[in-house]
Scaffold this active site. Structure first.
Site, mmCIF file in Angstrom:
data_model
loop_
_atom_site.group_PDB
_atom_site.id
_atom_site.type_symbol
_atom_site.label_atom_id
_atom_site.label_comp_id
_atom_site.label_asym_id
_atom_site.label_seq_id
_atom_site.Cartn_x
_atom_site.Cartn_y
_atom_site.Cartn_z
ATOM 1 N N HIS A 67 0.828 -1.327 0.165
ATOM 2 C CA HIS A 67 0.017 -0.085 -0.099
ATOM 3 C C HIS A 67 0.882 1.410 -0.050
ATOM 4 C CE1 HIS A 67 -3.419 -2.512 1.832
ATOM 5 N NE2 HIS A 67 -3.622 -2.234 0.576
ATOM 6 N N GLU A 105 1.843 3.889 2.900
ATOM 7 C CA GLU A 105 2.070 3.645 4.047
ATOM 8 C C GLU A 105 3.538 3.698 3.960
ATOM 9 O OE1 GLU A 105 0.188 -0.040 4.293
ATOM 10 O OE2 GLU A 105 -1.685 0.708 4.213
ATOM 11 N N GLU A 124 1.206 -4.266 11.212
ATOM 12 C CA GLU A 124 0.456 -3.024 10.920
ATOM 13 C C GLU A 124 1.526 -2.104 11.804
ATOM 14 O OE1 GLU A 124 -1.667 -1.824 8.965
ATOM 15 O OE2 GLU A 124 -3.132 -3.640 8.319
HETATM 16 ZN ZN ZN Z 1 -2.024 -1.366 4.117
#
Ligand code: ZN
Length: 418
Positions: free
Chosen positions: A178, A181, A379
């Site tokens: 992504h 990020e 994350e």
């Molecule tokens: Zn992500």
């Protein structure tokens, strides 16, 4: 929605970078199913242009939403009318982005070696590519660069291979699938330097590298990443156009052939979780699929995202527990304990579906179903104060603490061959 998108596209084309003046990020703390449903309805109002950084799922989890200035009044009125609690996390998105840009410009440099490279700053694609080339040139006995494919816009999909011998099983790490990020790609750079620094010095890493190859894809979505620098800092998806729609891009973490098309992914090209027309439709995903299959001996696969401070294992698409759940859970606990030991950064952990939400077509569900037992997703920082716009002074601390967790996973993989 279409008109607005065309306008936005036109604006970007004429003026360059998309700006976010007056936009806010709200943290909403819904109570009860009724409020969750109201927020889900709100998220379907495409004309508002809302971008849910953390989606409404259940009461225990906060909802973060980036609200464009033109929708602020309406959204606040909606929340007030329905007595849904919220507070402002980011007062002005553009202010934070201006700070970020200032830092980048202030510390911009043209290092001649990876020792001079500024790890405490964010870098664009060219700078990261030249970092990789320097690292390979300086450590040619340990590191090589392999190209596993091309992005939609024909950028090479570069992977660093750290290897001390032939025919070893592999450990895979990717960052930046992504594109917005940014702390993840920045951490990937730091990991690469850490590996060459510690090999031959740190006995645990040395032992890992004497038995396993490590593959590190730092910029896993290069088209998206280039776009976050040139046009829209908040871009998440790939950059492939969608036929029959003016909206561009696919969510590369919903595009894998694992429960593809199921709940927790969208069939609408204009959403941030658009799964794509078919599984592995995105060349950035397909390249990893082919690499993993042709390699045949990847034993751990770690895909790194931000933000929320979580360590997750399969599954996301189904509530059926992974058959190695007990071991994966215990190893996750060990990894986040190591992570927390450095700066007391607290992580939650568990399977994707029980810890965040049902998400179909995700990376590590596919790798797990391929037989890669140690499949994890991180994350990284933070929990929402800055979200995707994490200040650059947190890059190195984030990378350092994450490295401890990665070491725990890699060491366990080495000690438990299968
Ligand atoms: Zn992500």
């Amino acid at each position: 929605m279409k008109g607005l998108l065309v306008l936005t596209a036109l604006f970007v084309a004429v003026f360059g970078k998309k700006t976010f003046e007056g936009d806010q990020v709200l943290r909403i703390t819904p109570k009860g199913e009724a409020q969750i449903s109201l927020l889900k309805e709100l998220s379907e109002q495409e004309h508002l242009g809302l971008d849910f950084w953390r989606e409404p799922v259940h009461e225990s989890l906060p909802v973060d939403v980036h609200v464009p200035f033109h929708s602020l009044q309406g959204v606040r009125a909606f929340l007030g009318y329905n007595q849904i609690q919220y507070n402002v996390m980011i007062m002005d998105v553009q202010d934070l982005l201006d700070d970020e840009e200032r830092e980048m410009v202030k510390y911009r440099s043209f290092p001649r070696s990876t020792d001079d490279f500024v790890y405490t700053n964010y870098h664009d694609l060219n700078s990261i590519n030249s970092f990789m080339d320097m690292l390979v040139a300086e450590n040619s006995n340990l590191v090589s660069k392999i190209v596993i494919g091309q992005s939609y816009e024909n950028r090479p999909l570069n992977v660093l291979k750290f290897s001390t011998g032939a025919n070893r099983p592999g450990i895979w790490i990717d960052t930046g699938i992504h594109s917005r990020e940014w702390v993840t790609q920045a951490s990937g750079i730091w990991f690469a330097k850490k590996i060459v620094t510690d090999y031959g010095r740190d006995p645990v890493l040395t032992d890992i590298l004497n038995n396993y190859d490590i593959f590190l894809e730092i910029v896993t979505n290069p088209d998206g990443f280039a776009y976050t620098h040139s046009r829209d800092r908040m871009w998440r998806k790939t950059r492939k156009p969608n036929s029959g729609s003016s909206c561009v891009g696919v969510d590369p973490n919903r595009n894998w052939d694992a429960g593809f098309g199921g709940a927790g992914s969208s069939s609408s090209p204009c959403t941030e979780t658009y799964r794509g027309p078919s599984a592995h439709s995105e060349p950035e995903v397909k390249a990893i699929v082919e690499f993993v299959k042709s390699h045949g001996k990847i034993k751990a696969f770690v895909s790194i995202h931000s933000y929320s401070q979580m360590l997750l294992y399969p599954y996301g698409y189904t509530s059926t527990p992974a058959k190695d759940k007990t071991e994966l859970h215990e190893l996750a606990r060990k990894a986040i304990t190591a992570l927390q030991s450095l700066y007391n950064t607290r992580y939650t952990y568990g399977s994707i579906i029980t810890t965040i939400y049902q998400a179909s077509g995700g990376t590590i569900d596919w790798t797990y179903n391929q037989g890669i037992k140690y499949s994890y997703t991180f994350e990284l920082r933070d929990t929402g104060r800055y979200g995707f716009i994490l200040p650059a002074n947190q890059i190195v601390p984030t990378a350092e603490e994450t490295w401890l967790a990665l070491m725990a996973i890699m060491e366990h993989t080495k000690n438990n061959p299968y």
